[in-house]
Design a protein around this motif. Sequence first.
Motif, short mmCIF file in Angstrom:
data_model
loop_
_atom_site.label_atom_id
_atom_site.label_comp_id
_atom_site.label_asym_id
_atom_site.label_seq_id
_atom_site.Cartn_x
_atom_site.Cartn_y
_atom_site.Cartn_z
N ALA A 187 0.81 -1.22 0.00
CA ALA A 187 0.00 0.00 0.00
C ALA A 187 0.84 1.27 0.00
N THR A 188 2.12 1.18 0.36
CA THR A 188 2.93 2.39 0.48
C THR A 188 4.40 2.05 0.26
N ASP A 189 5.15 3.04 -0.21
CA ASP A 189 6.60 2.85 -0.34
C ASP A 189 7.35 3.49 0.83
N LEU A 190 6.63 4.00 1.84
CA LEU A 190 7.29 4.61 2.99
C LEU A 190 7.98 3.54 3.84
N PRO A 191 9.09 3.90 4.50
CA PRO A 191 9.72 2.96 5.43
C PRO A 191 8.75 2.54 6.52
N ILE A 192 8.90 1.29 6.96
CA ILE A 192 8.12 0.73 8.06
C ILE A 192 9.02 0.62 9.28
N ASP A 193 8.49 0.99 10.46
CA ASP A 193 9.21 0.86 11.72
C ASP A 193 8.55 -0.25 12.54
N LEU A 194 9.34 -1.23 13.01
CA LEU A 194 8.77 -2.36 13.74
C LEU A 194 9.67 -2.77 14.90
N TYR A 195 9.07 -2.92 16.08
CA TYR A 195 9.80 -3.45 17.23
C TYR A 195 10.13 -4.93 17.00
N LEU A 196 11.42 -5.30 17.12
CA LEU A 196 11.80 -6.71 17.15
C LEU A 196 11.72 -7.26 18.57
N GLU A 197 12.07 -6.43 19.53
CA GLU A 197 11.78 -6.75 20.93
C GLU A 197 10.85 -5.65 21.41
N VAL A 198 9.74 -6.08 21.98
CA VAL A 198 8.62 -5.17 22.23
C VAL A 198 8.51 -4.85 23.72
N PRO A 199 8.39 -3.57 24.08
CA PRO A 199 8.16 -3.24 25.49
C PRO A 199 6.93 -3.96 26.04
N ASP A 200 6.94 -4.22 27.33
CA ASP A 200 5.85 -4.98 27.94
C ASP A 200 4.49 -4.33 27.71
N ASP A 201 4.43 -2.99 27.74
CA ASP A 201 3.13 -2.33 27.58
C ASP A 201 2.63 -2.33 26.14
#
Length: 310
Positions: A211-225
Amino acid sequence: MPTLTELHALTARLGHPVLRAPSDSTARFSDGSAYRFEIPSVEGPEVLLAVLEEADRREVRVDRTSQGSGVMMLTDAEISTMAKLGAERGIEINLFLGPRAAWDTGGQAKLTQAVGAAARGNAMVAACVADALRACDLGIRSLLVGDLGVLEILDRLKRDGTLPAGLVLKTSVLMPLTNGPTAGVLSRLGASTLNVATDLSPAHLGEIRAATDLPIDLYLEVPDDQGGFIRFYETAEIIKAAAPVYLKMGLRNAPNIYPSGGHLGAVPKELGRERVRRAALVQRLLGELAPELATRSAPSRPKDLGIPEV
């Protein structure tokens, strides 16, 4: 009522196919890289220095740091120092806009994170704009935005020259992004880089990438909350589906340090160092399991990185 096949065909015709398995993304950052490392919760210059020292020691290239306490929680001298360090090292320094519903006098944000980063009332929108103007005046060229209306306002201010044209507007994980159509909306509102929900599968990421060519930001290790997942062994699949992607290194079993400050002592610095260590673990794992992805282009101060201008 249409059948499931007919429903999926309809969404595909609208530009949003339902994917069972994502195809490999051929999109890349401007320097040719498929991924970059982001260290979040870098709350001030002392934490930034600790992160940079640890990155040098572990030979991890940090491309972006982000902050969660907000521009309003930093002095001019602190912002200027962070901007100077980012400019010297060619690193994007991303600062959150300070005002948000979770810290305001209202009650709903105390009960649910869904509105925690929203700008509560037009006065808070104006305060977010004030944060943006101040940060940019001090050299920052990347801001973290948690409200749809503020995102659209900042984009308008970029277009009319009030804010720098190259300013990166990064959406917050607190502004839920879970599908391709929503990614398209955020893109049209002026987002430069998209922080997606923490629990999306590679197929979901592929739908957003379609849907988009924008960069995606994703947590590989995710904070507990935000779920507390550790997805190191999915890294190669995530990169293939989502490239170009910022790999964010959060921490499980870590205290919430927002808003940060000297009252927390060495905790923010040690958390920053550990996030870099986590990035080193991912870097090693990629080298073993997907060596074709482990090689990155040489540092080149790419044009799509919000490096401070001082």
